[in-house]
Design a protein around this motif. Structure first.
Motif, PDB file in Angstrom:
ATOM      1  N   GLN A 283      64.955 -39.081   7.538  1.00 37.49           N
ATOM      2  CA  GLN A 283      65.549 -40.239   6.872  1.00 37.49           C
ATOM      3  C   GLN A 283      65.469 -41.489   7.741  1.00 37.49           C
ATOM      4  OE1 GLN A 283      69.643 -39.793   5.740  1.00 37.49           O
ATOM      5  NE2 GLN A 283      69.398 -41.238   4.069  1.00 37.49           N
ATOM      6  N   ALA A 284      65.218 -42.618   7.103  1.00 36.03           N
ATOM      7  CA  ALA A 284      65.168 -43.904   7.806  1.00 36.03           C
ATOM      8  C   ALA A 284      66.417 -44.068   8.652  1.00 36.03           C
ATOM      9  CB  ALA A 284      65.061 -45.046   6.802  1.00 36.03           C
ATOM     10  N   GLY A 285      66.225 -44.505   9.901  1.00 37.02           N
ATOM     11  CA  GLY A 285      67.341 -44.726  10.794  1.00 37.02           C
ATOM     12  C   GLY A 285      67.772 -43.502  11.578  1.00 37.02           C
ATOM     13  N   SER A 286      67.170 -42.344  11.291  1.00 42.36           N
ATOM     14  CA  SER A 286      67.537 -41.157  12.065  1.00 42.36           C
ATOM     15  C   SER A 286      67.020 -41.316  13.487  1.00 42.36           C
ATOM     16  CB  SER A 286      66.983 -39.882  11.424  1.00 42.36           C
ATOM     17  OG  SER A 286      65.595 -39.790  11.624  1.00 42.36           O
ATOM     18  N   THR A 287      67.620 -40.604  14.386  1.00 42.12           N
ATOM     19  CA  THR A 287      67.240 -40.748  15.790  1.00 42.12           C
ATOM     20  C   THR A 287      66.601 -39.476  16.334  1.00 42.12           C
ATOM     21  OG1 THR A 287      69.443 -40.071  16.483  1.00 42.12           O
ATOM     22  CG2 THR A 287      69.043 -42.446  16.266  1.00 42.12           C
ATOM     23  N   THR A 288      66.132 -38.591  15.462  1.00 44.76           N
ATOM     24  CA  THR A 288      65.577 -37.335  15.944  1.00 44.76           C
ATOM     25  C   THR A 288      64.173 -37.519  16.495  1.00 44.76           C
ATOM     26  OG1 THR A 288      64.635 -36.663  13.816  1.00 44.76           O
ATOM     27  CG2 THR A 288      66.907 -36.049  14.231  1.00 44.76           C
TER      28      THR A 288
ATOM     29  N   ALA B  66      72.568 -27.427  19.771  1.00 44.78           N
ATOM     30  CA  ALA B  66      73.397 -28.607  20.046  1.00 44.78           C
ATOM     31  C   ALA B  66      74.399 -28.788  18.924  1.00 44.78           C
ATOM     32  CB  ALA B  66      72.521 -29.838  20.192  1.00 44.78           C
ATOM     33  N   GLY B  67      74.979 -27.718  18.475  1.00 46.99           N
ATOM     34  CA  GLY B  67      75.895 -27.768  17.337  1.00 46.99           C
ATOM     35  C   GLY B  67      75.389 -26.859  16.237  1.00 46.99           C
ATOM     36  N   SER B  68      75.792 -27.158  15.024  1.00 52.24           N
ATOM     37  CA  SER B  68      75.462 -26.301  13.892  1.00 52.24           C
ATOM     38  C   SER B  68      73.991 -26.414  13.480  1.00 52.24           C
ATOM     39  CB  SER B  68      76.358 -26.664  12.704  1.00 52.24           C
ATOM     40  OG  SER B  68      76.078 -25.810  11.617  1.00 52.24           O
ATOM     41  N   VAL B  69      73.310 -25.278  13.474  1.00 45.51           N
ATOM     42  CA  VAL B  69      71.938 -25.151  12.991  1.00 45.51           C
ATOM     43  C   VAL B  69      71.931 -23.954  12.055  1.00 45.51           C
ATOM     44  CG1 VAL B  69      69.549 -24.646  13.641  1.00 45.51           C
ATOM     45  CG2 VAL B  69      70.931 -26.133  15.097  1.00 45.51           C
ATOM     46  N   THR B  70      71.236 -24.080  10.931  1.00 43.86           N
ATOM     47  CA  THR B  70      71.206 -23.024   9.926  1.00 43.86           C
ATOM     48  C   THR B  70      69.822 -22.401   9.846  1.00 43.86           C
ATOM     49  OG1 THR B  70      72.892 -24.209   8.655  1.00 43.86           O
ATOM     50  CG2 THR B  70      71.625 -22.547   7.471  1.00 43.86           C
ATOM     51  N   LEU B  71      69.779 -21.115   9.589  1.00 47.96           N
ATOM     52  CA  LEU B  71      68.535 -20.398   9.349  1.00 47.96           C
ATOM     53  C   LEU B  71      67.647 -21.213   8.410  1.00 47.96           C
ATOM     54  CD1 LEU B  71      66.896 -17.606   9.276  1.00 47.96           C
ATOM     55  CD2 LEU B  71      68.180 -17.203   7.169  1.00 47.96           C
ATOM     56  N   GLY B  72      66.420 -21.496   8.813  1.00 42.49           N
ATOM     57  CA  GLY B  72      65.485 -22.246   7.977  1.00 42.49           C
ATOM     58  C   GLY B  72      65.442 -23.736   8.241  1.00 42.49           C
ATOM     59  N   ASP B  73      66.326 -24.243   9.105  1.00 44.14           N
ATOM     60  CA  ASP B  73      66.317 -25.670   9.426  1.00 44.14           C
ATOM     61  C   ASP B  73      65.107 -26.038  10.282  1.00 44.14           C
ATOM     62  OD1 ASP B  73      68.708 -26.257   8.157  1.00 44.14           O
ATOM     63  OD2 ASP B  73      69.897 -26.364  10.001  1.00 44.14           O
ATOM     64  N   ALA B  74      64.541 -27.219  10.018  1.00 46.01           N
ATOM     65  CA  ALA B  74      63.584 -27.816  10.944  1.00 46.01           C
ATOM     66  C   ALA B  74      64.403 -28.337  12.117  1.00 46.01           C
ATOM     67  CB  ALA B  74      62.827 -28.962  10.276  1.00 46.01           C
ATOM     68  N   VAL B  75      63.963 -28.045  13.340  1.00 51.32           N
ATOM     69  CA  VAL B  75      64.732 -28.445  14.516  1.00 51.32           C
ATOM     70  C   VAL B  75      63.866 -29.195  15.517  1.00 51.32           C
ATOM     71  CG1 VAL B  75      66.437 -26.583  14.306  1.00 51.32           C
ATOM     72  CG2 VAL B  75      64.374 -26.216  15.673  1.00 51.32           C
ATOM     73  N   TYR B  76      64.538 -30.013  16.329  1.00 53.95           N
ATOM     74  CA  TYR B  76      63.897 -30.755  17.415  1.00 53.95           C
ATOM     75  C   TYR B  76      64.678 -30.494  18.698  1.00 53.95           C
ATOM     76  CZ  TYR B  76      67.614 -34.281  17.546  1.00 53.95           C
ATOM     77  OH  TYR B  76      68.816 -34.923  17.700  1.00 53.95           O
ATOM     78  N   ILE B  77      64.102 -30.874  19.832  1.00 54.12           N
ATOM     79  CA  ILE B  77      64.784 -30.737  21.117  1.00 54.12           C
ATOM     80  C   ILE B  77      65.425 -32.081  21.458  1.00 54.12           C
ATOM     81  CG2 ILE B  77      64.527 -30.254  23.580  1.00 54.12           C
ATOM     82  CD1 ILE B  77      62.065 -28.558  22.853  1.00 54.12           C
ATOM     83  N   ASN B  78      66.753 -32.076  21.670  1.00 57.10           N
ATOM     84  CA  ASN B  78      67.444 -33.335  21.976  1.00 57.10           C
ATOM     85  C   ASN B  78      67.365 -33.650  23.471  1.00 57.10           C
ATOM     86  OD1 ASN B  78      69.460 -31.873  23.315  1.00 57.10           O
ATOM     87  ND2 ASN B  78      71.023 -32.241  21.771  1.00 57.10           N
ATOM     88  N   GLY B  79      67.999 -34.723  23.888  1.00 60.23           N
ATOM     89  CA  GLY B  79      67.955 -35.178  25.270  1.00 60.23           C
ATOM     90  C   GLY B  79      68.625 -34.237  26.261  1.00 60.23           C
ATOM     91  N   SER B  80      69.364 -33.245  25.768  1.00 64.52           N
ATOM     92  CA  SER B  80      70.002 -32.251  26.634  1.00 64.52           C
ATOM     93  C   SER B  80      69.205 -30.953  26.693  1.00 64.52           C
ATOM     94  CB  SER B  80      71.418 -31.945  26.130  1.00 64.52           C
ATOM     95  OG  SER B  80      72.212 -33.104  26.155  1.00 64.52           O
ATOM     96  N   GLY B  81      68.041 -30.938  26.036  1.00 65.64           N
ATOM     97  CA  GLY B  81      67.217 -29.732  26.027  1.00 65.64           C
ATOM     98  C   GLY B  81      67.680 -28.680  25.043  1.00 65.64           C
ATOM     99  N   LYS B  82      68.555 -29.066  24.118  1.00 65.57           N
ATOM    100  CA  LYS B  82      69.058 -28.150  23.088  1.00 65.57           C
ATOM    101  C   LYS B  82      68.415 -28.506  21.755  1.00 65.57           C
ATOM    102  CE  LYS B  82      73.518 -27.668  25.401  1.00 65.57           C
ATOM    103  NZ  LYS B  82      74.981 -27.814  25.249  1.00 65.57           N
ATOM    104  N   VAL B  83      68.400 -27.542  20.820  1.00 68.76           N
ATOM    105  CA  VAL B  83      67.833 -27.829  19.506  1.00 68.76           C
ATOM    106  C   VAL B  83      68.912 -28.283  18.531  1.00 68.76           C
ATOM    107  CG1 VAL B  83      65.795 -26.359  19.737  1.00 68.76           C
ATOM    108  CG2 VAL B  83      67.896 -25.390  18.791  1.00 68.76           C
ATOM    109  N   ALA B  84      68.505 -29.205  17.657  1.00 70.89           N
ATOM    110  CA  ALA B  84      69.380 -29.752  16.620  1.00 70.89           C
ATOM    111  C   ALA B  84      68.549 -29.962  15.364  1.00 70.89           C
ATOM    112  CB  ALA B  84      69.997 -31.072  17.087  1.00 70.89           C
ATOM    113  N   GLN B  85      69.220 -30.217  14.253  1.00 69.02           N
ATOM    114  CA  GLN B  85      68.532 -30.416  12.975  1.00 69.02           C
ATOM    115  C   GLN B  85      67.694 -31.688  12.991  1.00 69.02           C
ATOM    116  OE1 GLN B  85      72.205 -30.460  10.744  1.00 69.02           O
ATOM    117  NE2 GLN B  85      71.666 -28.527   9.758  1.00 69.02           N
ATOM    118  N   ALA B  86      66.412 -31.548  12.659  1.00 67.20           N
ATOM    119  CA  ALA B  86      65.525 -32.705  12.537  1.00 67.20           C
ATOM    120  C   ALA B  86      65.814 -33.411  11.222  1.00 67.20           C
ATOM    121  CB  ALA B  86      64.068 -32.259  12.587  1.00 67.20           C
ATOM    122  N   ASN B  87      65.473 -34.704  11.154  1.00 72.46           N
ATOM    123  CA  ASN B  87      65.771 -35.501   9.967  1.00 72.46           C
ATOM    124  C   ASN B  87      64.742 -36.611   9.842  1.00 72.46           C
ATOM    125  OD1 ASN B  87      66.907 -37.159   8.015  1.00 72.46           O
ATOM    126  ND2 ASN B  87      68.972 -36.954   8.808  1.00 72.46           N
TER     127      ASN B  87
END
Length: 124
Positions: free
Chosen positions: A34-39, A11-32
């Motif tokens: 931090q307070a207030g993150s929406t992952t 779902a955009g830029s992901v780097t080797l070694g990033d922790a990732v989650y599945i977003n609402g579109s079924g794509k992976v994005a960087q997990a976070n």
């Protein structure tokens, strides 16, 4: 890293070694954490770079991962970090941070990837 790897679209830029989650579109994005993150909970570690939306991104969901920049402690938890995609041995501790265990340290910068899908909000 090696183990069970599954292919996703990014779902955009992901780097080797990033922790990732599945977003609402079924794509992976960087997990976070931090307070207030929406992952949503992280499902694993990206094993390649994906520079734009729809690029192939392969995710290690169970196995061994090595990161020489983070000396994980043997037998201790490894967490989603407080910046996008970060993986760390330091538990997030700010009020509102999201705490998720990604696995257990094996030593020499390696950890056993076995993400817990339970996420706890730090409240104090």
């Amino acid at each position: 890293g090696y183990g069970i790897v599954i292919g996703f679209d990014s779902a955009g830029s992901v780097t080797l070694g990033d922790a990732v989650y599945i977003n609402g579109s079924g794509k992976v994005a960087q997990a976070n954490a931090q307070a207030g993150s929406t992952t949503d909970p992280a499902i694993g570690i990206a094993t390649n770079d994906a520079s734009s939306d729809g690029d192939d991104c392969y995710v290690l969901i169970s196995g061994i991962w090595r990161n020489d920049n983070e000396p994980f402690d043997e037998g201790k938890p490894v967490y989603v970090g407080e910046s996008a995609g970060a993986v760390t041995k330091t538990r997030p501790s700010d009020n509102g941070d999201l705490i998720q265990v990604l696995g257990i340290g094996v030593g020499d910068g390696t950890f056993l990837v076995m993400p817990s899908l339970d996420v706890i909000e730090h409240t104090g």
